[in-house]
Design a protein around this motif. Structure first.
Motif, mmCIF file in Angstrom:
data_model
loop_
_atom_site.group_PDB
_atom_site.id
_atom_site.type_symbol
_atom_site.label_atom_id
_atom_site.label_comp_id
_atom_site.label_asym_id
_atom_site.label_seq_id
_atom_site.Cartn_x
_atom_site.Cartn_y
_atom_site.Cartn_z
ATOM 1 N N MET A 67 0.553 62.209 68.363
ATOM 2 C CA MET A 67 1.232 62.989 69.358
ATOM 3 C C MET A 67 3.077 62.441 69.331
ATOM 4 N N TYR A 68 2.876 61.413 68.907
ATOM 5 C CA TYR A 68 4.295 60.738 68.954
ATOM 6 C C TYR A 68 5.174 60.686 67.553
ATOM 7 N N ILE A 69 4.190 60.795 66.555
ATOM 8 C CA ILE A 69 4.838 60.607 65.171
ATOM 9 C C ILE A 69 4.435 61.880 64.168
ATOM 10 N N GLY A 70 5.405 62.641 63.890
ATOM 11 C CA GLY A 70 5.258 63.851 62.992
ATOM 12 C C GLY A 70 6.038 63.460 61.765
ATOM 13 N N ALA A 71 5.307 63.980 60.663
ATOM 14 C CA ALA A 71 5.949 63.915 59.336
ATOM 15 C C ALA A 71 7.065 64.859 59.014
ATOM 16 N N GLY A 72 7.037 65.831 59.555
ATOM 17 C CA GLY A 72 8.310 66.687 59.625
ATOM 18 C C GLY A 72 7.634 68.003 58.910
ATOM 19 N N LEU A 73 8.744 68.976 58.913
ATOM 20 C CA LEU A 73 8.300 70.490 58.541
ATOM 21 C C LEU A 73 7.903 70.523 56.827
ATOM 22 N N GLY A 126 -1.454 78.619 74.000
ATOM 23 C CA GLY A 126 -0.514 77.830 72.959
ATOM 24 C C GLY A 126 -0.729 78.979 71.631
ATOM 25 N N ALA A 127 -2.241 79.074 71.430
ATOM 26 C CA ALA A 127 -2.394 79.991 70.278
ATOM 27 C C ALA A 127 -1.493 81.430 70.218
ATOM 28 N N TRP A 128 -1.630 82.120 71.501
ATOM 29 C CA TRP A 128 -1.126 83.385 71.741
ATOM 30 C C TRP A 128 0.485 83.136 71.325
ATOM 31 N N ASN A 129 1.108 82.083 71.803
ATOM 32 C CA ASN A 129 2.458 82.191 71.701
ATOM 33 C C ASN A 129 2.973 81.483 70.297
ATOM 34 N N SER A 130 1.890 80.970 69.484
ATOM 35 C CA SER A 130 2.396 80.466 68.110
ATOM 36 C C SER A 130 2.985 81.329 67.293
ATOM 37 N N TRP A 131 4.069 80.776 66.509
ATOM 38 C CA TRP A 131 4.776 81.956 65.521
ATOM 39 C C TRP A 131 5.019 81.272 64.263
ATOM 40 N N GLN A 132 5.559 79.937 64.577
ATOM 41 C CA GLN A 132 5.820 79.184 63.431
ATOM 42 C C GLN A 132 5.159 79.099 62.187
ATOM 43 N N ASP A 133 3.671 78.937 62.175
ATOM 44 C CA ASP A 133 2.870 78.988 61.141
ATOM 45 C C ASP A 133 3.084 80.269 60.286
ATOM 46 N N ASN A 134 3.089 81.451 61.032
ATOM 47 C CA ASN A 134 3.111 82.517 60.436
ATOM 48 C C ASN A 134 4.341 82.892 59.790
ATOM 49 N N TYR A 135 5.686 82.150 60.289
ATOM 50 C CA TYR A 135 6.816 82.491 59.757
ATOM 51 C C TYR A 135 7.089 81.664 58.489
ATOM 52 N N LEU A 136 6.529 80.498 58.424
ATOM 53 C CA LEU A 136 6.631 79.706 57.281
ATOM 54 C C LEU A 136 5.578 79.761 56.281
ATOM 55 N N LEU A 137 4.798 80.081 56.434
ATOM 56 C CA LEU A 137 3.422 80.274 55.532
ATOM 57 C C LEU A 137 2.665 81.295 55.246
ATOM 58 N N VAL A 138 3.097 82.434 55.961
ATOM 59 C CA VAL A 138 2.112 83.743 55.589
ATOM 60 C C VAL A 138 3.232 84.797 55.167
ATOM 61 N N GLN A 139 3.164 85.526 54.259
ATOM 62 C CA GLN A 139 4.028 86.410 53.863
ATOM 63 C C GLN A 139 3.424 87.868 53.790
ATOM 64 N N ASN A 140 2.064 87.991 53.880
ATOM 65 C CA ASN A 140 0.996 89.010 54.335
ATOM 66 C C ASN A 140 1.106 89.814 55.200
ATOM 67 N N TYR A 166 4.349 71.994 55.551
ATOM 68 C CA TYR A 166 4.284 72.915 54.516
ATOM 69 C C TYR A 166 3.503 72.640 53.256
ATOM 70 N N ILE A 167 3.924 71.479 52.726
ATOM 71 C CA ILE A 167 3.212 70.766 51.463
ATOM 72 C C ILE A 167 1.585 70.667 51.803
ATOM 73 N N THR A 168 1.277 69.996 53.021
ATOM 74 C CA THR A 168 -0.011 69.816 53.396
ATOM 75 C C THR A 168 -0.931 71.286 53.256
ATOM 76 N N MET A 169 -0.347 72.081 54.136
ATOM 77 C CA MET A 169 -1.107 73.411 54.596
ATOM 78 C C MET A 169 -1.260 74.240 52.973
ATOM 79 N N LYS A 170 -0.263 73.958 52.075
ATOM 80 C CA LYS A 170 -0.460 74.512 50.998
ATOM 81 C C LYS A 170 -1.432 73.913 49.823
ATOM 82 N N ALA A 171 -1.525 72.567 50.053
ATOM 83 C CA ALA A 171 -2.527 71.868 49.164
ATOM 84 C C ALA A 171 -3.864 71.996 49.795
ATOM 85 N N TYR A 172 -4.100 72.374 50.906
ATOM 86 C CA TYR A 172 -5.152 72.855 51.668
ATOM 87 C C TYR A 172 -5.724 74.379 51.616
#
Length: 298
Positions: free
Chosen positions: A121-127, A208-222, A131-137
């Motif tokens: 909750m306090y430490i985030g790796a960053g953007l 939170g799920a309804w308002n989320s948009w950043q994952d769509n913006y960064l990782l979804v082109q479809n 991105y790399i983690t989601m792509k690797a998965y």
């Protein structure tokens, strides 16, 4: 005998009137911005640009009609709605099950695992690492990107764990004496008694799920996986171009309402926030409970 009326002094009556006036003004200040969005989006853009305050001018639904015709709004709404429902359900299941697990003192490495989750909750790796983690998965450009990362949430785990620890241990012990295992106790004892905190988490997760948009913006082109919030983001940033293209593509018959960038922003915002506006007033008390529970040491 009738009940005796409590006498209220003049100063107390004045104080009550002042309080009512202040609260009324505060409510109006909170509600009017949303009301203004609605009446502006239902007005003729040409008339609304001249000024609008209480009622729509040139009442029309044509702006909403054009949004659904010229954008992928209908399909995006279904994506956002399904994402919200599925993500909320799995988040409740995953977070509550994990929270119950870390309440068991015989769990190996219980404190280390729990504290490791809290640290996230306090430490985030960053953007970029995200991105790399989601792509690797292999979650890039897939619907599962909206579901899997949110199954366990550290904040919800803390809330649920804190609530579960308030349940009398004797209930679990009696269930174990009757032969109930971990999952049976969780399903029959813990979950039914944890309805208040589960409702709290459900509200937080759904909003939170309804308002989320950043994952769509960064990782979804479809475009078939586009969400309502990303369309809102694009419409707000590029409203003038979209309005001009809609205006040029429309057959300007007599009586046709023209499109403006401002009216497009208003209408898109209304469609995006309307579900939350309708649901939140009925579930507000659960937000209050969640804040109070979050103040208790986990």
């Amino acid at each position: 005998m009738g009940k005796k009326k409590i006498r209220v002094s003049l100063s107390e009556r004045i104080l009550q009137i002042v309080i009512y006036i202040v609260v009324t003004i505060f409510v109006i200040l909170c509600v009017y911005p949303f009301y203004y969005l609605i009446i502006y989006s239902l007005s003729d853009p040409t008339l609304a640009a001249k000024g609008i305050y209480l009622l729509p001018k040139g009442f029309t639904f044509s702006i909403y009609q054009r949004i659904f015709e010229k954008t992928n709004f209908g399909h995006a709404f279904l994506i956002s709605a399904s994402r919200t429902v599925i993500n909320t359900g799995l988040c409740i299941l995953g977070s509550s099950l994990f929270a119950y697990l870390v309440t068991k003192e015989d769990m190996i490495g219980r404190k280390f695992v729990y504290r490791f989750v809290v640290i996230t909750m306090y430490i985030g790796a960053g953007l970029i690492p995200y991105y790399i983690t989601m792509k690797a998965y292999h979650l890039k450009d897939t619907y599962f990107l909206y579901i899997i990362p949110g199954i366990i949430n550290a904040f919800y785990v803390i809330l649920i764990k804190t609530f579960i620890e308030q349940i009398p241990p004797s209930l679990e012990e009696s269930a174990e004496m009757d032969g109930a295992g971990f999952l049976r106790t969780y399903a029959s004892i813990i979950m039914p008694l944890s309805k208040p905190i589960i409702a709290t988490v459900a509200v937080y997760a759904a909003v939170g799920a309804w308002n989320s948009w950043q994952d769509n913006y960064l990782l979804v082109q479809n475009p078939k996986l586009q969400t309502v919030q990303l369309i809102l983001y694009n419409c707000i940033n590029d409203a003038q171009r979209i309005a001009d293209s809609m205006k040029n593509g429309a057959i300007m018959a007599p009586g046709t309402v023209t499109m403006s960038a401002e009216s497009l922003r208003m209408a898109t915002t209304v469609v995006a926030v309307l579900p939350v506006m309708l649901v939140y007033p009925f579930l507000q008390k659960y937000f209050v409970k969640g804040v109070m529970l979050g103040a208790v040491k986990g």
